[in-house]
Design a protein around this motif. Structure first.
Motif, short mmCIF file in Angstrom:
data_model
loop_
_atom_site.label_atom_id
_atom_site.label_comp_id
_atom_site.label_asym_id
_atom_site.label_seq_id
_atom_site.Cartn_x
_atom_site.Cartn_y
_atom_site.Cartn_z
N GLU A 1 -13.85 -2.46 -2.48
CA GLU A 1 -14.00 -1.90 -1.14
C GLU A 1 -15.36 -2.23 -0.55
O GLU A 1 -15.47 -2.54 0.64
CB GLU A 1 -13.79 -0.38 -1.18
N ALA B 1 -1.89 1.00 -10.99
CA ALA B 1 -2.16 2.23 -11.75
C ALA B 1 -1.06 3.25 -11.53
O ALA B 1 -0.59 3.89 -12.48
CB ALA B 1 -3.51 2.81 -11.34
N ILE B 2 -0.62 3.40 -10.30
CA ILE B 2 0.41 4.39 -10.00
C ILE B 2 1.75 3.99 -10.61
O ILE B 2 2.43 4.80 -11.25
CB ILE B 2 0.53 4.58 -8.47
N GLU C 1 -7.35 -4.73 -3.55
CA GLU C 1 -7.68 -3.33 -3.84
C GLU C 1 -6.42 -2.47 -3.85
O GLU C 1 -6.22 -1.64 -4.74
CB GLU C 1 -8.65 -2.81 -2.79
N GLY C 2 -5.55 -2.68 -2.88
CA GLY C 2 -4.28 -1.95 -2.86
C GLY C 2 -3.45 -2.23 -4.08
O GLY C 2 -2.84 -1.32 -4.66
N VAL D 1 -4.50 -3.06 -7.06
CA VAL D 1 -5.08 -2.38 -8.23
C VAL D 1 -4.64 -0.92 -8.23
O VAL D 1 -4.23 -0.38 -9.27
CB VAL D 1 -6.62 -2.50 -8.21
N ARG D 2 -4.68 -0.28 -7.08
CA ARG D 2 -4.26 1.12 -7.00
C ARG D 2 -2.77 1.26 -7.32
O ARG D 2 -2.37 2.16 -8.07
CB ARG D 2 -4.51 1.67 -5.61
N TYR D 3 -1.98 0.39 -6.74
CA TYR D 3 -0.52 0.47 -6.95
C TYR D 3 -0.16 0.20 -8.41
O TYR D 3 0.78 0.78 -8.94
CB TYR D 3 0.23 -0.48 -6.04
N VAL E 1 -12.21 -0.26 -7.85
CA VAL E 1 -11.77 -0.05 -6.46
C VAL E 1 -12.98 0.07 -5.54
O VAL E 1 -13.00 -0.47 -4.44
CB VAL E 1 -10.85 1.19 -6.36
N TYR E 2 -14.03 0.78 -5.98
CA TYR E 2 -15.24 0.91 -5.17
C TYR E 2 -15.90 -0.44 -4.93
O TYR E 2 -16.34 -0.75 -3.82
CB TYR E 2 -16.22 1.88 -5.83
N LEU F 1 -11.33 2.31 -13.22
CA LEU F 1 -10.46 2.15 -12.06
C LEU F 1 -11.20 2.50 -10.78
O LEU F 1 -11.15 1.75 -9.79
CB LEU F 1 -9.23 3.03 -12.23
N VAL F 2 -11.94 3.60 -10.81
CA VAL F 2 -12.73 4.01 -9.63
C VAL F 2 -13.82 2.99 -9.34
O VAL F 2 -14.03 2.61 -8.18
CB VAL F 2 -13.32 5.42 -9.85
#
Length: 104
Positions: free
Chosen positions: A93, A52-53, A45-46, A48-50, A89-90, A85-86
């Motif tokens: 999680e 995107a950033i 999950e981290g 995937v977020r990273y 991640v959801y 993306l949301v």
């Protein structure tokens, strides 16, 4: 205390005539699997977020698509990328939380 139970379960399986691999599979593996899956999903999950950033600032990946869509003012694409993306991640999680609750 938990380590003793794991060791006793392993030794009990081994003393019943199971091989080392079978003893590990039936005594140790079920105890470590939920924690391992939870940690792995948390790291995923981290990532995937990273992605995107980092992609948004020029490193490629998901964020690069987002940045390009913003540049072309293709807001339908931007909305869909952000929504997906949301959702991803959801989902990650939720699965991770499920395994963490099983540990308690």
């Amino acid at each position: 205390m938990r380590a003793n139970r794991e060791c006793h379960a392993y030794e009990a399986m081994h003393s019943m005539g199971l091989t080392t691999i079978q003893s590990f599979r039936y005594a140790i593996f079920p105890q470590i699997l939920p924690n391992y899956l939870s940690t792995s999903l948390f790291c995923f999950e981290g990532n995937v977020r990273y992605a995107a950033i980092l992609g948004y600032v020029g490193a490629g990946g998901i964020g690069l698509l987002l940045n390009e869509s913003l540049g072309w003012r293709n807001y339908a694409n931007v909305g869909m990328i952000l929504l997906m993306l949301v959702v991803v991640v959801y989902l990650i999680e939720s699965i991770s939380e499920h395994y963490r609750k099983k540990l308690k």
